[in-house]
Design an enzyme around this catalytic site. Structure first.
Site, PDB file in Angstrom:
ATOM      1  N   SER A  14       0.797  -1.224   0.000  1.00 28.17           N
ATOM      2  CA  SER A  14       0.000   0.000   0.000  1.00 28.17           C
ATOM      3  C   SER A  14       0.828   1.273   0.000  1.00 28.17           C
ATOM      4  CB  SER A  14      -0.946   0.011   1.196  1.00 28.17           C
ATOM      5  OG  SER A  14      -0.223  -0.168   2.395  1.00 28.17           O
ATOM      6  N   HIS A  27      -4.994  -3.094  -3.050  1.00 25.84           N
ATOM      7  CA  HIS A  27      -4.546  -2.141  -4.080  1.00 25.84           C
ATOM      8  C   HIS A  27      -4.327  -2.779  -5.448  1.00 25.84           C
ATOM      9  CE1 HIS A  27      -4.214   1.037  -1.117  1.00 25.84           C
ATOM     10  NE2 HIS A  27      -3.816   0.077  -0.300  1.00 25.84           N
ATOM     11  N   LYS A  40     -11.447   0.975  -2.650  1.00 22.81           N
ATOM     12  CA  LYS A  40     -10.403   1.661  -3.424  1.00 22.81           C
ATOM     13  C   LYS A  40     -10.814   1.691  -4.902  1.00 22.81           C
ATOM     14  CE  LYS A  40      -7.433   0.453   0.356  1.00 22.81           C
ATOM     15  NZ  LYS A  40      -7.854   1.510   1.267  1.00 22.81           N
TER      16      LYS A  40
END
Ligand code: PLP
Length: 389
Positions: free
Chosen positions: A180, A208, A239
Site C-alpha cells: 500500500s 490495491h 479503493k
C-alpha cells in the site's frame, strides 16, 4: 480533570516529533480536482483509482438501491436477513476472483482482523511480510498465533522461516498483493510454490491490486496467472471499486466457516444497500472497461518519469502508487504543505504507516485525472524542488 492531563501531554509529544495528524475538509467528490478547505487543488492522494465513486452508473445504482431498500441494513446479516444485493455481489466477486465463493465484510480492515484469527490460533505460525498493512498486523495480534516477520518480499528469508516451522500445527503466509505504501507487487507465484512445499496456506491482501491488475481487473492473482482456489484472497471495495467494504474470496468451506466463526462478520450490522449496489455496478465497469486500467498505468508512467526528471527519487513501484521517500516526518510534512500552496494535494505519510526514517509523499494517480491535472502536479513538484532538495 487532572486524570485526563496525559491526553495533552501525548498530543504535544506527537506534535514535537512531527507526527500529529490533522483532518482536512473536502467539500467536493474525490475527482482529479477537489475543493479542500475552500480551495481547488489537484488530488493525488485518493484510492479511487478508476474514478468509479463518481461514475454516473454507479451513482444511479446507489440511488435506486436506497429507494428500494432504504438507507441502513438494520441489523447483522445473520439476524436481520441477508439483503439480496449481498448475494449478487458475492457471486460477482467469486467469479472475478476465480473462486467458489466470497464473503463481504464491513471494511477491508474488518475482513483482515476477522479472517486471520479464523485461519490461525494458538499453536499455529503466521509468516508476515515486514511491510504488510496495519489491518494484517492487528489480525495477527488478535489470532494469538505465533507471528514471525519476514523481510520485505525476501523469499530466502521466508524459505528459512518455513523450513523451521514444522513444530507448528498450521502455517499461514500473509502478504499484501500490491504494497500500500510502496506500490510494489509481492512475488506471489514464488510464495505459492514455497507454501505448497511446506504445507502452508497463503492469504493475499489485494486491496490495491483489485480492479487494477490483471486483464479483467481481478487483481494480483490474475496478474500472475495463478489459480484462484490455491490462495485465499482478501480485498476491499473501498479503493478501485469506489465504494466501501472488504471481502474474502476462497472455497465454499472457508466461506461457511467464516460465516460461523468470523467475529467481525457476525457481530456487526450489514453495509448500507446503496454501498452494495454501487459495488455491483462498479464491478461491471471494472470487468468491461480495460481502457480505464490502461489510462491509469499510462498516467502513472508519465508522472513517475516527470518527477524523476525533476530530480526526485521514487521507490521502484510498478503500479499506480508512487512513493517519493523524503526521510523525516517533518521534512515530508513541510514539502506536502508547500505543494498544497502550489495547488497540489499529495499527503505526507509518516510512521507508523511507514517505517521510521522513510516518511514520504504517497502519490496515487486516477484513470480519470486529466492531462492538465497531471501537468499541474508536475509543475507543483518542480516548483518546490529547489526549496527542499
Ligand atoms: C493493504 C490494505 N489492506 C487493507 C486495508 C483496509 O481496507 P479498508 O479501507 O477497506 O478498511 C487497506 C486500506 O487502507 C490497505 O491499504
Amino acid at each position: 480533570m487532572h486524570n485526563y492531563n496525559w491526553l495533552d501531554t501525548e498530543r504535544e509529544a506527537l506534535e514535537q516529533v512531527g507526527l500529529l495528524r490533522q483532518l482536512r475538509n473536502v467539500m467536493s467528490a474525490p475527482t482529479g480536482t477537489i475543493n479542500l478547505d475552500g480551495r481547488d487543488v489537484v488530488l493525488f492522494g485518493s484510492n479511487n483509482y478508476l474514478g468509479l465513486s463518481t461514475h454516473p452508473k454507479v451513482i444511479a445504482a446507489a440511488v435506486q438501491a436506497t429507494r428500494t431498500f432504504g438507507t441502513g441494513a438494520s441489523g447483522s446479516r445473520l439476524i436481520s436477513g441477508n439483503n439480496e444485493l449481498y448475494t449478487i455481489l458475492e457471486s460477482n466477486l467469486a467469479e472475478v476472483k476465480g473462486t467458489e465463493a466470497a464473503l463481504v465484510f464491513s471494511s477491508g480492515y474488518v475482513a483482515n482482523t476477522s479472517i486471520i484469527p479464523v485461519l490461525a490460533g494458538e499453536g499455529d505460525l503466521i509468516l508476515s511480510d515486514a511491510l504488510n498493512h496495519a489491518s494484517i498486523i492487528d489480525g495477527c495480534r488478535l489470532s494469538r498465533a505465533t507471528k514471525k516477520v519476514y523481510q520485505h518480499c525476501d523469499l530466502e528469508h521466508l524459505k528459512t522461516l518455513l523450513s523451521e516451522s514444522h513444530a507448528f500445527q498450521r502455517r499461514l503466509i500473509v502478504t499484501d498483493g500490491v504494497f500500500s505504501m510502496d506500490g510494489d507487487i509481492a512475488p506471489l507465484s514464488d510464495i505459492c510454490d514455497l507454501a505448497a512445499r511446506h504445507d502452508a496456506m497463503v492469504l493475499v491482501d489485494d486491496a490495491h491490486g483489485f480492479g487494477v491488475l490483471g486483464a479483467d481487473g481481478g487483481g494480483t492473482v490474475e496478474h500472475f496467472g495463478l489459480e484462484g482456489d490455491k490462495i485465499i484472497q482478501m480485498g476491499t471495495l473501498s479503493k478501485a471499486v469506489g465504494a466501501l467494504g472488504g471481502y474474502i474470496a476462497g472455497s465454499r468451506s472457508l466461506i461457511e466457516l467464516l460465516i460461523n466463526r468470523a467475529r467481525g462478520f457476525i457481530f456487526t450490522t450489514g453495509l448500507p444497500p446503496a454501498t452494495l449496489a454501487a459495488a455491483n455496478a462498479a464491478l461491471d465497469i471494472i470487468r468491461s472497461t480495460p481502457e480505464l486500467r490502461q489510462r491509469l498505468f499510462s498516467h502513472a508512467k508519465c508522472l513517475k518519469t516527470a518527477l524523476i526528471d525533476v530530480g526526485y527519487t521514487l521507490l521502484p513501484s510498478e503500479t499506480q502508487i508512487l512513493p517519493v521517500v523524503l526521510g523525516s516526518p517533518q521534512r515530508a510534512t513541510r514539502i506536502a504543505e508547500s505543494l498544497l500552496t502550489e495547488g497540489v494535494f499529495a499527503p505526507a505519510i509518516r510512521p507508523p504507516a511507514v517505517p521510521s526514517g522513510t516518511s514520504r509523499l504517497r502519490l496515487t494517480v486516477m484513470a480519470t485525472h486529466t492531462e492538465a491535472e497531471i501537468q499541474q502536479a508536475i509543475a507543483g513538484f518542480a516548483s518546490v524542488f529547489p526549496k527542499f532538495c
